[in-house]
Design a protein around this motif. Sequence first.
Motif, PDB file in Angstrom:
ATOM      1  N   TYR A   8      29.525  11.689  53.283  1.00 29.85           N
ATOM      2  CA  TYR A   8      29.492  10.254  53.016  1.00 29.85           C
ATOM      3  C   TYR A   8      29.695   9.987  51.537  1.00 29.85           C
ATOM      4  CZ  TYR A   8      24.718  11.021  51.330  1.00 29.85           C
ATOM      5  OH  TYR A   8      23.632  11.464  50.639  1.00 29.85           O
ATOM      6  N   GLN A   9      29.930   8.714  51.207  1.00 30.81           N
ATOM      7  CA  GLN A   9      30.006   8.282  49.827  1.00 30.81           C
ATOM      8  C   GLN A   9      28.726   7.546  49.494  1.00 30.81           C
ATOM      9  OE1 GLN A   9      33.725   6.103  49.446  1.00 30.81           O
ATOM     10  NE2 GLN A   9      34.122   7.192  47.571  1.00 30.81           N
ATOM     11  N   PRO A  66      26.383   4.795  48.225  1.00 33.52           N
ATOM     12  CA  PRO A  66      26.593   3.356  48.026  1.00 33.52           C
ATOM     13  C   PRO A  66      26.178   2.927  46.619  1.00 33.52           C
ATOM     14  CG  PRO A  66      24.628   3.711  49.322  1.00 33.52           C
ATOM     15  CD  PRO A  66      25.273   5.061  49.123  1.00 33.52           C
ATOM     16  N   THR A 121      29.702   6.494  42.428  1.00 36.82           N
ATOM     17  CA  THR A 121      29.966   5.969  43.762  1.00 36.82           C
ATOM     18  C   THR A 121      31.295   6.472  44.313  1.00 36.82           C
ATOM     19  OG1 THR A 121      30.945   3.960  42.840  1.00 36.82           O
ATOM     20  CG2 THR A 121      28.608   3.877  43.407  1.00 36.82           C
ATOM     21  N   THR A 155      32.738   4.659  54.546  1.00 37.63           N
ATOM     22  CA  THR A 155      32.179   3.767  53.542  1.00 37.63           C
ATOM     23  C   THR A 155      32.381   2.328  53.987  1.00 37.63           C
ATOM     24  OG1 THR A 155      32.771   5.372  51.862  1.00 37.63           O
ATOM     25  CG2 THR A 155      32.234   3.165  51.100  1.00 37.63           C
TER      26      THR A 155
END
Length: 92
Positions: free
Chosen positions: A6-7, A9, A20, A77
């Motif tokens: 994941y990225q 937030p 980010t 995202t």
Amino acid sequence: MSARIYQRPKNAMQSGKARTADWLLEFAPAEAKKPDPLMGWAGSGDMQAQVILTFGSEAEARAYADRNGIAVRVSPTPPRRLKLQSYADNFR
């Protein structure tokens, strides 16, 4: 062994967007946390839960997982939605 890609937030408490753009590979917990009998703190013997790997792109993270035989789940995202308003709109 499974993991999530994941990225990170943007922090809602700050206006900056540092770190980010990085993609993270975080391992899923292998065992449940249990309270320590003496102090009551939650903990487990799972060392992989402490490891978070950082990559420059999603493709690099997927390639690492494929090379090491890690089953991954990619969390997309969410798009950023800006609420554009003027300062005077706060008083209406």
